[in-house]
Write a protein that holds these residues in place. Sequence first.
Motif, PDB file in Angstrom:
ATOM      1  N   LEU A   1       0.830  -1.201   0.000  1.00  0.00           N
ATOM      2  CA  LEU A   1       0.000   0.000   0.000  1.00  0.00           C
ATOM      3  C   LEU A   1       0.864   1.250   0.000  1.00  0.00           C
ATOM      4  O   LEU A   1       1.898   1.304   0.653  1.00  0.00           O
ATOM      5  CB  LEU A   1      -0.909   0.024   1.226  1.00  0.00           C
ATOM      6  N   ASP A   2       0.430   2.267  -0.732  1.00  0.00           N
ATOM      7  CA  ASP A   2       1.110   3.557  -0.726  1.00  0.00           C
ATOM      8  C   ASP A   2       0.477   4.392   0.374  1.00  0.00           C
ATOM      9  O   ASP A   2      -0.611   4.940   0.207  1.00  0.00           O
ATOM     10  CB  ASP A   2       0.964   4.252  -2.085  1.00  0.00           C
ATOM     11  N   THR A   3       1.142   4.469   1.517  1.00  0.00           N
ATOM     12  CA  THR A   3       0.584   5.197   2.656  1.00  0.00           C
ATOM     13  C   THR A   3       1.148   6.604   2.774  1.00  0.00           C
ATOM     14  O   THR A   3       0.908   7.284   3.765  1.00  0.00           O
ATOM     15  CB  THR A   3       0.859   4.427   3.967  1.00  0.00           C
ATOM     16  N   ARG A   4       1.862   7.056   1.761  1.00  0.00           N
ATOM     17  CA  ARG A   4       2.412   8.420   1.825  1.00  0.00           C
ATOM     18  C   ARG A   4       1.324   9.460   1.655  1.00  0.00           C
ATOM     19  O   ARG A   4       1.495  10.602   2.015  1.00  0.00           O
ATOM     20  CB  ARG A   4       3.478   8.594   0.758  1.00  0.00           C
ATOM     21  N   GLY A   5       0.215   9.079   1.083  1.00  0.00           N
ATOM     22  CA  GLY A   5      -0.907   9.990   0.969  1.00  0.00           C
ATOM     23  C   GLY A   5      -0.836  10.975  -0.165  1.00  0.00           C
ATOM     24  O   GLY A   5      -1.694  11.824  -0.298  1.00  0.00           O
ATOM     25  N   GLY A   6       0.157  10.911  -1.011  1.00  0.00           N
ATOM     26  CA  GLY A   6       0.300  11.885  -2.077  1.00  0.00           C
ATOM     27  C   GLY A   6      -0.491  11.572  -3.328  1.00  0.00           C
ATOM     28  O   GLY A   6      -0.635  12.412  -4.192  1.00  0.00           O
ATOM     29  N   SER A   7      -1.058  10.379  -3.437  1.00  0.00           N
ATOM     30  CA  SER A   7      -1.710  10.013  -4.684  1.00  0.00           C
ATOM     31  C   SER A   7      -3.228  10.073  -4.609  1.00  0.00           C
ATOM     32  O   SER A   7      -3.892   9.860  -5.600  1.00  0.00           O
ATOM     33  CB  SER A   7      -1.274   8.602  -5.098  1.00  0.00           C
ATOM     34  N   GLY A   8      -3.790  10.318  -3.462  1.00  0.00           N
ATOM     35  CA  GLY A   8      -5.243  10.341  -3.311  1.00  0.00           C
ATOM     36  C   GLY A   8      -5.819  11.690  -3.681  1.00  0.00           C
ATOM     37  O   GLY A   8      -5.114  12.601  -4.104  1.00  0.00           O
ATOM     38  N   PRO A   9      -7.147  11.835  -3.509  1.00  0.00           N
ATOM     39  CA  PRO A   9      -7.790  13.096  -3.852  1.00  0.00           C
ATOM     40  C   PRO A   9      -7.329  14.250  -2.976  1.00  0.00           C
ATOM     41  O   PRO A   9      -7.335  15.401  -3.390  1.00  0.00           O
ATOM     42  CB  PRO A   9      -9.278  12.816  -3.646  1.00  0.00           C
ATOM     43  N   ILE A  10      -6.886  13.945  -1.757  1.00  0.00           N
ATOM     44  CA  ILE A  10      -6.380  14.991  -0.860  1.00  0.00           C
ATOM     45  C   ILE A  10      -4.970  14.598  -0.462  1.00  0.00           C
ATOM     46  O   ILE A  10      -4.765  13.598   0.226  1.00  0.00           O
ATOM     47  CB  ILE A  10      -7.274  15.122   0.397  1.00  0.00           C
ATOM     48  N   ALA A  11      -3.990  15.378  -0.894  1.00  0.00           N
ATOM     49  CA  ALA A  11      -2.595  15.047  -0.610  1.00  0.00           C
ATOM     50  C   ALA A  11      -2.359  14.970   0.890  1.00  0.00           C
ATOM     51  O   ALA A  11      -2.803  15.831   1.645  1.00  0.00           O
ATOM     52  CB  ALA A  11      -1.677  16.089  -1.233  1.00  0.00           C
ATOM     53  N   GLY A  12      -1.685  13.917   1.315  1.00  0.00           N
ATOM     54  CA  GLY A  12      -1.355  13.757   2.721  1.00  0.00           C
ATOM     55  C   GLY A  12      -2.516  13.325   3.590  1.00  0.00           C
ATOM     56  O   GLY A  12      -2.442  13.394   4.809  1.00  0.00           O
ATOM     57  N   ALA A  13      -3.607  12.868   2.993  1.00  0.00           N
ATOM     58  CA  ALA A  13      -4.796  12.478   3.757  1.00  0.00           C
ATOM     59  C   ALA A  13      -4.480  11.313   4.683  1.00  0.00           C
ATOM     60  O   ALA A  13      -3.731  10.418   4.352  1.00  0.00           O
ATOM     61  CB  ALA A  13      -5.925  12.102   2.817  1.00  0.00           C
ATOM     62  N   VAL A  14      -5.086  11.356   5.841  1.00  0.00           N
ATOM     63  CA  VAL A  14      -4.939  10.293   6.830  1.00  0.00           C
ATOM     64  C   VAL A  14      -6.327   9.939   7.315  1.00  0.00           C
ATOM     65  O   VAL A  14      -7.178  10.799   7.475  1.00  0.00           O
ATOM     66  CB  VAL A  14      -4.069  10.760   8.021  1.00  0.00           C
ATOM     67  N   GLY A  15      -6.573   8.676   7.560  1.00  0.00           N
ATOM     68  CA  GLY A  15      -7.869   8.269   8.095  1.00  0.00           C
ATOM     69  C   GLY A  15      -8.559   7.276   7.187  1.00  0.00           C
ATOM     70  O   GLY A  15      -7.943   6.653   6.334  1.00  0.00           O
ATOM     71  N   VAL A  16      -9.864   7.157   7.375  1.00  0.00           N
ATOM     72  CA  VAL A  16     -10.652   6.183   6.643  1.00  0.00           C
ATOM     73  C   VAL A  16     -10.512   6.406   5.140  1.00  0.00           C
ATOM     74  O   VAL A  16     -10.704   7.505   4.647  1.00  0.00           O
ATOM     75  CB  VAL A  16     -12.140   6.260   7.046  1.00  0.00           C
ATOM     76  N   GLY A  17     -10.137   5.371   4.443  1.00  0.00           N
ATOM     77  CA  GLY A  17     -10.035   5.435   2.993  1.00  0.00           C
ATOM     78  C   GLY A  17      -8.727   5.998   2.470  1.00  0.00           C
ATOM     79  O   GLY A  17      -8.499   5.996   1.263  1.00  0.00           O
ATOM     80  N   ALA A  18      -7.862   6.472   3.344  1.00  0.00           N
ATOM     81  CA  ALA A  18      -6.618   7.090   2.884  1.00  0.00           C
ATOM     82  C   ALA A  18      -5.704   6.087   2.202  1.00  0.00           C
ATOM     83  O   ALA A  18      -4.939   6.447   1.318  1.00  0.00           O
ATOM     84  CB  ALA A  18      -5.897   7.750   4.053  1.00  0.00           C
ATOM     85  N   ALA A  19      -5.766   4.839   2.597  1.00  0.00           N
ATOM     86  CA  ALA A  19      -4.889   3.832   2.012  1.00  0.00           C
ATOM     87  C   ALA A  19      -5.705   2.735   1.321  1.00  0.00           C
ATOM     88  O   ALA A  19      -5.338   1.582   1.333  1.00  0.00           O
ATOM     89  CB  ALA A  19      -4.004   3.233   3.094  1.00  0.00           C
ATOM     90  N   GLU A  20      -6.826   3.098   0.735  1.00  0.00           N
ATOM     91  CA  GLU A  20      -7.661   2.118   0.044  1.00  0.00           C
ATOM     92  C   GLU A  20      -6.926   1.558  -1.158  1.00  0.00           C
ATOM     93  O   GLU A  20      -6.204   2.271  -1.847  1.00  0.00           O
ATOM     94  CB  GLU A  20      -8.977   2.757  -0.425  1.00  0.00           C
ATOM     95  N   ALA A  21      -7.129   0.285  -1.378  1.00  0.00           N
ATOM     96  CA  ALA A  21      -6.522  -0.377  -2.533  1.00  0.00           C
ATOM     97  C   ALA A  21      -7.509  -1.400  -3.059  1.00  0.00           C
ATOM     98  O   ALA A  21      -8.280  -1.983  -2.298  1.00  0.00           O
ATOM     99  CB  ALA A  21      -5.224  -1.061  -2.129  1.00  0.00           C
ATOM    100  N   GLU A  22      -7.483  -1.610  -4.363  1.00  0.00           N
ATOM    101  CA  GLU A  22      -8.345  -2.625  -4.947  1.00  0.00           C
ATOM    102  C   GLU A  22      -7.890  -3.993  -4.448  1.00  0.00           C
ATOM    103  O   GLU A  22      -6.701  -4.276  -4.363  1.00  0.00           O
ATOM    104  CB  GLU A  22      -8.256  -2.572  -6.468  1.00  0.00           C
ATOM    105  N   ARG A  23      -8.850  -4.814  -4.105  1.00  0.00           N
ATOM    106  CA  ARG A  23      -8.539  -6.149  -3.601  1.00  0.00           C
ATOM    107  C   ARG A  23      -8.048  -7.030  -4.747  1.00  0.00           C
ATOM    108  O   ARG A  23      -8.382  -6.814  -5.900  1.00  0.00           O
ATOM    109  CB  ARG A  23      -9.776  -6.761  -2.938  1.00  0.00           C
ATOM    110  N   ARG A  24      -7.252  -8.032  -4.401  1.00  0.00           N
ATOM    111  CA  ARG A  24      -6.787  -9.005  -5.391  1.00  0.00           C
ATOM    112  C   ARG A  24      -7.974  -9.855  -5.824  1.00  0.00           C
ATOM    113  O   ARG A  24      -8.916 -10.051  -5.081  1.00  0.00           O
ATOM    114  CB  ARG A  24      -5.747  -9.927  -4.765  1.00  0.00           C
ATOM    115  N   HIS A  25      -7.907 -10.373  -7.014  1.00  0.00           N
ATOM    116  CA  HIS A  25      -8.931 -11.280  -7.513  1.00  0.00           C
ATOM    117  C   HIS A  25      -8.325 -12.675  -7.571  1.00  0.00           C
ATOM    118  O   HIS A  25      -7.389 -12.916  -8.329  1.00  0.00           O
ATOM    119  CB  HIS A  25      -9.426 -10.831  -8.897  1.00  0.00           C
ATOM    120  N   LEU A  26      -8.838 -13.566  -6.741  1.00  0.00           N
ATOM    121  CA  LEU A  26      -8.317 -14.925  -6.683  1.00  0.00           C
ATOM    122  C   LEU A  26      -8.929 -15.777  -7.781  1.00  0.00           C
ATOM    123  O   LEU A  26     -10.101 -15.639  -8.107  1.00  0.00           O
ATOM    124  CB  LEU A  26      -8.618 -15.561  -5.333  1.00  0.00           C
ATOM    125  N   THR A  27      -8.132 -16.677  -8.308  1.00  0.00           N
ATOM    126  CA  THR A  27      -8.651 -17.630  -9.283  1.00  0.00           C
ATOM    127  C   THR A  27      -9.468 -18.684  -8.541  1.00  0.00           C
ATOM    128  O   THR A  27      -9.376 -18.818  -7.310  1.00  0.00           O
ATOM    129  CB  THR A  27      -7.506 -18.333 -10.038  1.00  0.00           C
TER     130      THR A  27
END
Length: 102
Positions: free
Chosen positions: A30-56
Amino acid sequence: MRSKDTAAISAIRSAMAAISNAEAVPAAELDTRGGSGPIAGAVGVGAAEAERRHLTEDEQVGIVTEEVRERDAAADELTLAGQPEAAERLRAESAALRGLLG
């Protein structure tokens, strides 16, 4: 689940949770630096959201198979420890999961 078979319900819920956990992206990825989300440097719910893996399907079957193996091993240990009722419950859960595997 409508059959009220508590051992099967417990086993299926546990297997579903194991699959869900396997779909999670490892924290190290996960990219937890917060620079790539809608709000730079965001912390909290959804700040480190990532798409889940898809298992075969094979990966999912492997997870359920491992759940069966773990229950069987634990049931054997409980039998040796003189706890046949607990062992029987695990064997019932194992049988329910085997039924899903076909």
